[in-house]
Design a protein around this motif. Structure first.
Motif, PDB file in Angstrom:
ATOM      1  N   GLU A 230      39.810  41.444 -16.114  1.00  9.94           N
ATOM      2  CA  GLU A 230      38.515  41.738 -16.902  1.00  9.94           C
ATOM      3  C   GLU A 230      39.153  43.012 -17.923  1.00  9.94           C
ATOM      4  N   PHE A 231      40.770  43.278 -17.969  1.00  8.94           N
ATOM      5  CA  PHE A 231      40.896  44.093 -19.037  1.00  8.94           C
ATOM      6  C   PHE A 231      41.518  43.344 -20.222  1.00  8.94           C
ATOM      7  N   LEU A 232      41.342  42.123 -20.157  1.00  5.50           N
ATOM      8  CA  LEU A 232      42.117  41.213 -21.503  1.00  5.50           C
ATOM      9  C   LEU A 232      41.208  41.378 -22.546  1.00  5.50           C
ATOM     10  N   CYS A 233      41.738  41.271 -23.753  1.00  9.94           N
ATOM     11  CA  CYS A 233      40.572  41.598 -24.890  1.00  9.94           C
ATOM     12  C   CYS A 233      40.462  40.092 -25.622  1.00  9.94           C
ATOM     13  N   GLU A 234      39.378  40.209 -26.301  1.00 14.26           N
ATOM     14  CA  GLU A 234      38.735  39.089 -26.927  1.00 14.26           C
ATOM     15  C   GLU A 234      39.730  38.543 -28.024  1.00 14.26           C
ATOM     16  N   GLU A 235      40.078  39.591 -28.933  1.00 16.58           N
ATOM     17  CA  GLU A 235      41.198  39.008 -29.843  1.00 16.58           C
ATOM     18  C   GLU A 235      42.415  38.455 -29.155  1.00 16.58           C
ATOM     19  N   GLN A 236      42.970  39.059 -27.898  1.00 18.98           N
ATOM     20  CA  GLN A 236      44.121  38.571 -27.324  1.00 18.98           C
ATOM     21  C   GLN A 236      43.821  37.213 -26.829  1.00 18.98           C
ATOM     22  N   ILE A 237      42.784  36.784 -26.329  1.00 17.06           N
ATOM     23  CA  ILE A 237      42.382  35.649 -25.942  1.00 17.06           C
ATOM     24  C   ILE A 237      42.347  34.394 -27.131  1.00 17.06           C
ATOM     25  N   ALA A 238      41.744  35.142 -28.016  1.00 20.03           N
ATOM     26  CA  ALA A 238      41.569  34.222 -29.209  1.00 20.03           C
ATOM     27  C   ALA A 238      42.904  33.627 -29.609  1.00 20.03           C
ATOM     28  N   ASN A 239      43.976  34.431 -29.375  1.00 20.04           N
ATOM     29  CA  ASN A 239      45.356  34.024 -29.852  1.00 20.04           C
ATOM     30  C   ASN A 239      46.326  33.196 -28.794  1.00 20.04           C
ATOM     31  N   PHE A 240      45.577  33.067 -27.548  1.00 20.74           N
ATOM     32  CA  PHE A 240      46.307  32.273 -26.592  1.00 20.74           C
ATOM     33  C   PHE A 240      46.530  30.863 -26.912  1.00 20.74           C
ATOM     34  N   LEU A 241      47.687  30.212 -26.366  1.00 22.01           N
ATOM     35  CA  LEU A 241      48.334  29.004 -26.750  1.00 22.01           C
ATOM     36  C   LEU A 241      48.317  28.019 -25.758  1.00 22.01           C
ATOM     37  N   HIS A 242      48.735  28.409 -24.578  1.00 19.91           N
ATOM     38  CA  HIS A 242      48.976  27.759 -23.414  1.00 19.91           C
ATOM     39  C   HIS A 242      47.463  27.556 -22.493  1.00 19.91           C
ATOM     40  N   TRP A 243      47.273  26.337 -22.129  1.00 24.54           N
ATOM     41  CA  TRP A 243      46.221  25.995 -21.539  1.00 24.54           C
ATOM     42  C   TRP A 243      46.070  26.825 -20.036  1.00 24.54           C
ATOM     43  N   SER A 244      46.939  27.114 -19.552  1.00 23.69           N
ATOM     44  CA  SER A 244      46.866  27.892 -18.167  1.00 23.69           C
ATOM     45  C   SER A 244      46.382  29.260 -18.265  1.00 23.69           C
ATOM     46  N   LEU A 245      46.473  29.904 -19.663  1.00 25.10           N
ATOM     47  CA  LEU A 245      46.116  31.000 -19.828  1.00 25.10           C
ATOM     48  C   LEU A 245      44.443  31.099 -19.989  1.00 25.10           C
ATOM     49  N   PHE A 246      43.874  29.834 -20.406  1.00 22.94           N
ATOM     50  CA  PHE A 246      42.505  29.862 -20.629  1.00 22.94           C
ATOM     51  C   PHE A 246      42.080  29.264 -19.332  1.00 22.94           C
ATOM     52  N   ILE A 247      42.620  28.544 -18.668  1.00 20.87           N
ATOM     53  CA  ILE A 247      42.054  28.128 -17.326  1.00 20.87           C
ATOM     54  C   ILE A 247      41.859  29.255 -16.191  1.00 20.87           C
ATOM     55  N   ASP A 248      43.027  30.090 -16.381  1.00 22.97           N
ATOM     56  CA  ASP A 248      43.072  31.366 -15.385  1.00 22.97           C
ATOM     57  C   ASP A 248      42.078  32.308 -15.780  1.00 22.97           C
ATOM     58  N   LEU A 249      41.234  32.295 -16.900  1.00 21.11           N
ATOM     59  CA  LEU A 249      40.351  33.547 -17.606  1.00 21.11           C
ATOM     60  C   LEU A 249      39.238  33.567 -16.127  1.00 21.11           C
ATOM     61  N   PRO A 250      38.902  34.957 -16.130  1.00 23.39           N
ATOM     62  CA  PRO A 250      37.684  35.406 -15.276  1.00 23.39           C
ATOM     63  C   PRO A 250      36.449  34.547 -16.198  1.00 23.39           C
ATOM     64  N   LEU A 251      35.518  34.520 -15.151  1.00 25.01           N
ATOM     65  CA  LEU A 251      34.242  33.694 -15.796  1.00 25.01           C
ATOM     66  C   LEU A 251      33.967  34.553 -16.936  1.00 25.01           C
ATOM     67  N   SER A 252      33.866  35.991 -16.947  1.00 28.01           N
ATOM     68  CA  SER A 252      33.253  36.986 -18.071  1.00 28.01           C
ATOM     69  C   SER A 252      33.768  36.558 -19.308  1.00 28.01           C
ATOM     70  N   LYS A 253      35.306  36.186 -19.251  1.00 29.37           N
ATOM     71  CA  LYS A 253      36.023  35.996 -20.511  1.00 29.37           C
ATOM     72  C   LYS A 253      36.091  34.507 -21.011  1.00 29.37           C
ATOM     73  N   VAL A 254      35.467  33.575 -20.128  1.00 27.82           N
ATOM     74  CA  VAL A 254      35.482  32.258 -20.778  1.00 27.82           C
ATOM     75  C   VAL A 254      34.970  32.016 -22.054  1.00 27.82           C
ATOM     76  N   PRO A 255      33.784  32.745 -22.261  1.00 26.46           N
ATOM     77  CA  PRO A 255      33.032  32.403 -23.395  1.00 26.46           C
ATOM     78  C   PRO A 255      33.987  32.874 -24.557  1.00 26.46           C
ATOM     79  N   PHE A 256      34.912  33.629 -24.694  1.00 27.43           N
ATOM     80  CA  PHE A 256      35.872  33.856 -25.604  1.00 27.43           C
ATOM     81  C   PHE A 256      36.889  33.059 -26.067  1.00 27.43           C
ATOM     82  N   ILE A 257      37.013  32.012 -25.353  1.00 25.81           N
ATOM     83  CA  ILE A 257      37.773  30.852 -25.785  1.00 25.81           C
ATOM     84  C   ILE A 257      37.328  30.250 -27.045  1.00 25.81           C
ATOM     85  N   PRO A 258      38.049  30.279 -28.196  1.00 27.93           N
ATOM     86  CA  PRO A 258      37.918  29.851 -29.317  1.00 27.93           C
ATOM     87  C   PRO A 258      37.390  28.257 -29.354  1.00 27.93           C
ATOM     88  N   CYS A 259      36.494  28.012 -30.188  1.00 25.04           N
ATOM     89  CA  CYS A 259      36.057  26.625 -30.124  1.00 25.04           C
ATOM     90  C   CYS A 259      37.121  25.546 -30.635  1.00 25.04           C
TER      91      CYS A 259
END
Length: 421
Positions: A230-259
């Protein structure tokens, strides 16, 4: 060096047994070399004397930001010969000239042994003090002390960030000290943070988690517990490149995955995510997915706006008929399911971090194709050239300098039944 202290113990035992003061005097003299009576005028206990050891192999002293080591630690000191099986030992042995090889057993032709010392923690035989060394020092010094000048232990030492080692990589510091590491230091570590054990990642504070800069390092988000995620930041998530980083996000952070990222996540990774994670995707994120992704997943797109599922459907996500099938039953449905013993997926990937580029930020074909590492695909948009390359393309002259064909990630069908892509 601890050998001279061992002699001191022997002389003390002789003095105790005989009462001969000569043995007592020799016991004191045996300590002189440790306290500076040597050709280097160096004392081999940290913090003692005018020229003490400065760089012992002590992880706390290496990892903290304090110039001097923790006082009171012994170092072995001189050695006649370093084991010449690796650097820096090979170079140190060569630097002592003439070398240690004897000519007719004549030590005069070799570099003096009492000058064979390097004050560096990398030279382990010279600088790794052990519990045994400490005991050899403590025993005679305690016996010969008159108690008139006891050591001053004020407890003022405090660890602080800024040392030379990769602290979180090898967990050189106590777990309780992790929250004290400066966030700027964590950012400097980059992807090396991904090597840290889960318990160390989960000891990080919110500002420390936000400081992690490991966008293309797989699986480190999955090591965190739900509270730390839950400490992960929106800007940080926006810069993720590897699929596992997105799949392992908590539900509250999933909407921050860039389109723009959604088309780059393989459909089977989305399928293997939890139903709760899938349901947390927004309509806009689903709208950004490719027709092929939606088809493979069995999802449908509405005409005006993305539709999660037909109203008659009991769930957005169709039942996975391959799930939990054993090998025999999986092979019986060979047209739809696959059971694999190949642990890794072989595909095209970026060779080096410097070749990485966030291509999804370009929405127009012209701007995308002007970028060295990007390519525009009609149904996907702007993505990295390595992401879409097949084996032949990956090894072609045009991109083989930046891309490589090989093992990239764990096979989701490894030793289990899954839907054929």
């Amino acid at each position: 060096q601890s050998g001279s202290v061992m002699y001191s113990l022997a002389f003390l035992q002789a003095f105790y047994l005989t009462g001969n003061i000569a043995y007592s005097n020799e016991a004191f003299t045996s300590l002189d070399m440790t306290f500076g009576a040597n050709p280097l005028s160096k004392t081999f206990i940290t913090g003692v004397g005018h020229k003490p050891v400065q760089d012992p192999l002590d992880r706390v002293s290496i990892d903290d930001g304090i110039d001097t080591p923790i006082p009171g630690m012994p170092s072995p000191g001189f050695t006649w010969h370093l084991p010449a099986f690796r650097e820096p030992y090979i170079s140190v042995n060569k630097a002592f000239y003439p070398p240690e090889a004897l000519v007719n057993d004549n030590y005069d032709q070799s570099y003096p042994v009492l000058r064979r010392y390097v004050d560096s923690y990398a030279v382990i035989p010279h600088n790794e003090g052990t519990i045994s060394d400490a005991a050899f020092y403590a025993a005679p010094l305690t016996v010969m002390s008159d108690g008139s000048n006891p050591p001053n232990i004020d407890g003022s030492y405090e660890w602080q960030w800024g040392g030379r080692a990769d602290v979180l990589d090898q967990t050189h510091i106590p777990l309780s000290e992790v929250p004290r590491i400066d966030s700027a230091y964590i950012t400097q570590w980059g992807g090396r943070v991904g090597n840290a054990p889960a318990k160390y990642l989960n000891a990080l504070l919110q500002e420390q988690v936000c400081a992690i800069n490991a966008s293309n390092i797989p699986y480190w988000v999955g090591k965190m517990n739900e509270e730390t995620k839950e400490f992960l930041c929106e800007e940080q998530i926006a810069n993720f490149l590897h699929w596992s980083l997105f799949i392992d996000l908590p539900l509250s952070k999933v909407p921050f995955i860039p389109c723009g990222i959604m088309p780059t996540i393989e459909w089977y990774h989305i399928r293997n995510a939890s139903p709760e994670w899938q349901a947390a995707l927004s309509e806009d994120q689903i709208a950004c997915m490719t027709d092929e992704q939606l088809k493979k997943l069995g999802w449908k797109r509405g005409t005006d706006a993305p539709s999660l599922a037909p109203s008659a459907s009991p769930s957005l996500f169709p039942i996975n008929i391959c799930l939990d099938l054993n090998k025999r039953k999986c092979n019986q449905k060979s047209n739809e399911c696959e059971f694999s013993f190949k642990k890794w997926i072989i595909s095209c990937y970026v060779k080096k971090e410097k070749f990485e580029h966030e291509c999804s930020q370009y929405s127009k074909k012209g701007k995308c194709n002007k970028r060295k590492y990007c390519s525009y695909k009609k149904d996907v948009g702007c993505i990295h050239k390595c992401t879409v390359a097949d084996k032949f393309s990956c090894k072609s002259e045009s991109i083989k300098k930046i891309c490589k064909w090989g093992q990239t990630e764990l096979n989701p069908c490894y030793k289990k039944c899954c839907t054929i892509p």
